[in-house]
Motif scaffolding. Structure first.
Motif, short mmCIF file in Angstrom:
data_model
loop_
_atom_site.label_atom_id
_atom_site.label_comp_id
_atom_site.label_asym_id
_atom_site.label_seq_id
_atom_site.Cartn_x
_atom_site.Cartn_y
_atom_site.Cartn_z
N UNK A 40 0.83 -1.21 0.00
CA UNK A 40 0.00 0.00 0.00
C UNK A 40 0.86 1.25 0.00
N UNK A 41 1.93 1.24 0.79
CA UNK A 41 2.84 2.40 0.83
C UNK A 41 3.50 2.62 -0.53
N UNK A 42 3.91 1.52 -1.17
CA UNK A 42 4.55 1.62 -2.48
C UNK A 42 3.61 2.23 -3.51
N UNK A 43 2.37 1.76 -3.51
CA UNK A 43 1.41 2.25 -4.50
C UNK A 43 0.94 3.67 -4.18
N UNK A 44 0.85 4.01 -2.88
CA UNK A 44 0.48 5.38 -2.53
C UNK A 44 1.53 6.37 -3.03
N UNK A 45 2.79 5.96 -2.99
CA UNK A 45 3.86 6.82 -3.49
C UNK A 45 3.73 7.06 -4.99
N UNK A 46 3.02 6.16 -5.67
CA UNK A 46 2.80 6.29 -7.11
C UNK A 46 1.44 6.91 -7.42
N UNK A 47 0.76 7.36 -6.37
CA UNK A 47 -0.52 8.02 -6.57
C UNK A 47 -1.72 7.10 -6.60
N UNK A 48 -1.55 5.85 -6.22
CA UNK A 48 -2.66 4.90 -6.22
C UNK A 48 -3.03 4.54 -4.80
N UNK A 49 -4.28 4.73 -4.44
CA UNK A 49 -4.75 4.40 -3.10
C UNK A 49 -5.59 3.13 -3.16
N UNK A 50 -5.24 2.17 -2.36
CA UNK A 50 -5.95 0.90 -2.32
C UNK A 50 -7.15 0.98 -1.38
N UNK A 51 -8.12 0.09 -1.56
CA UNK A 51 -9.30 0.11 -0.69
C UNK A 51 -9.02 -0.51 0.67
N UNK A 52 -9.90 -0.23 1.61
CA UNK A 52 -9.90 -0.87 2.93
C UNK A 52 -8.62 -0.64 3.72
N UNK A 53 -8.01 0.52 3.51
CA UNK A 53 -6.83 0.85 4.31
C UNK A 53 -7.20 1.05 5.77
N UNK A 54 -8.44 1.46 6.03
CA UNK A 54 -8.88 1.58 7.42
C UNK A 54 -8.87 0.21 8.10
N UNK A 55 -9.28 -0.81 7.37
CA UNK A 55 -9.26 -2.18 7.90
C UNK A 55 -7.83 -2.62 8.17
N UNK A 56 -6.97 -2.37 7.21
CA UNK A 56 -5.57 -2.79 7.33
C UNK A 56 -4.90 -2.15 8.54
N UNK A 57 -5.00 -0.82 8.64
CA UNK A 57 -4.29 -0.13 9.71
C UNK A 57 -4.93 -0.40 11.08
N UNK A 58 -6.24 -0.57 11.11
CA UNK A 58 -6.88 -0.92 12.37
C UNK A 58 -6.43 -2.30 12.83
N UNK A 59 -6.26 -3.21 11.89
CA UNK A 59 -5.81 -4.57 12.22
C UNK A 59 -4.39 -4.55 12.78
N UNK A 60 -3.52 -3.79 12.12
CA UNK A 60 -2.15 -3.67 12.63
C UNK A 60 -2.14 -2.99 13.99
N UNK A 61 -3.00 -2.01 14.17
CA UNK A 61 -3.10 -1.36 15.47
C UNK A 61 -3.50 -2.33 16.56
N UNK A 62 -4.45 -3.21 16.24
CA UNK A 62 -4.89 -4.20 17.22
C UNK A 62 -3.76 -5.15 17.60
N UNK A 63 -2.98 -5.57 16.61
CA UNK A 63 -1.88 -6.49 16.89
C UNK A 63 -0.82 -5.83 17.76
N UNK A 64 -0.45 -4.60 17.43
CA UNK A 64 0.56 -3.91 18.24
C UNK A 64 0.01 -3.58 19.63
#
Length: 320
Positions: free
Chosen positions: A143-167
């Protein structure tokens, strides 16, 4: 849309794919694919319709020749079959199908992303947290790689919330908060579940502040929320936890006493806090009784799993 949820910390997982399924004129599987998608998108699916859709998706994926753009359609079929399995908590079967989706769609960045995201959820709900973190971080890196190229992927809220839960669960509260705050940025205000989603994320952020002993900030966030009816109890319980940590025992106990009967880990935390309030008041018999209730809940909910609340219950119980 089928949804996956992280219940302890309002964690919400939504499964979808980026690939578009356009007609190819291949009569061998096109009709079955249309039927499978119709069943998959039913607003009130049954076990029978889900089973039929699952079988059709797998059959269609097997009929699609490998190579080229049609691999994205096959990958989508495998992913949807996996979503159905996962909805019934058949995690092993779901994992197999997600890996098949990843294999068929490896050349497509969007499919790699959603496959890793779904595999992360699969392992998380199977309590394989290290594997879950591995797949979530793969998705995050892409997601970070594609954001740097101007492309935003879906469900980033799900992804980052999941990583937040794990940490959060690994007690890395600073990093958890960073991910929760990133998740907040990607929640769409147009989403029908926006109110619940934003409340859940803000609650998670407040929990991070509480764990970092920033009690005033945590309490400010919790009091500013406008939770839906199904979220009110957990928000109020978290407010009681913060007040307890601040030493405001009367205020904390007043909230605990008005909560509906709790269950699971939330009940264990509340019971331990209530018992410690009775200890602070010198009410040893009531403290002993509540600690015993907490230990009983632990034996039911977390048998064989060592956790902080169990250790606290035994520690304070031994001091009575």
């Amino acid at each position: 849309m089928r949804s996956l949820f992280l219940t302890i910390l309002f964690v919400l997982f939504l499964s979808s794919l980026l690939s578009q399924q356009e007609g190819t004129g291949n009569a061998l599987w096109e009709k079955d694919l249309k039927k499978a998608n119709e069943l998959y998108l039913l607003t009130e699916p049954t076990t029978e319709t889900d089973s039929l859709a699952l079988n059709l998706f797998i059959e269609v994926a097997g009929k699609i020749p490998q190579g080229g753009i049609q691999d994205s359609i096959a990958a989508d079929c495998f992913a949807k079959a996996a979503n159905i399995h996962q909805g019934y908590q058949r995690f092993i079967e779901a994992s197999i199908q997600y890996h098949q989706a990843l294999e068929r769609g490896a050349m497509f960045a969007g499919i790699r992303y959603t496959s890793w995201l779904n595999l992360g959820s699969n392992h998380y709900f199977s309590f394989r947290i290290d594997s879950a973190q591995l797949y979530f971080e793969k998705a995050s890196e892409l997601a970070d790689t594609l954001k740097a190229k101007g492309r935003t992927l879906p469900e980033l809220d799900v992804l980052y919330n999941s990583l937040g839960a794990i940490y959060f669960e690994s007690a890395n509260y600073n990093q958890a908060q960073n991910y929760f705050e990133q998740a907040r940025q990607y929640i769409s205000k147009d989403a029908p579940e926006y109110r619940d989603l934003i409340t859940g994320i803000e609650n998670n952020i407040a929990n991070c502040y509480m764990k970092r002993h920033r009690f005033d900030t945590a309490l400010f966030i919790l009091r500013s929320l406008a939770p839906s009816p199904n979220q009110q109890e957990i928000i109020r319980q978290n407010m009681a936890h913060v007040l307890f940590e601040q030493g405001k025992y009367d205020s904390a106990l007043a909230i605990y006493n008005t909560l509906n009967p709790l269950s699971g880990f939330n009940r264990i935390v509340a019971l331990n806090n209530i018992a410690r309030i009775f200890m602070a008041r010198g009410d040893w018999p009531r403290a002993e009784k509540v600690f015993d209730s907490s230990l009983s809940e632990i034996r039911k909910e977390a048998a064989g799993i060592r956790n902080k609340e169990e250790a606290l219950a035994y520690l304070y119980r031994s001091r009575l």
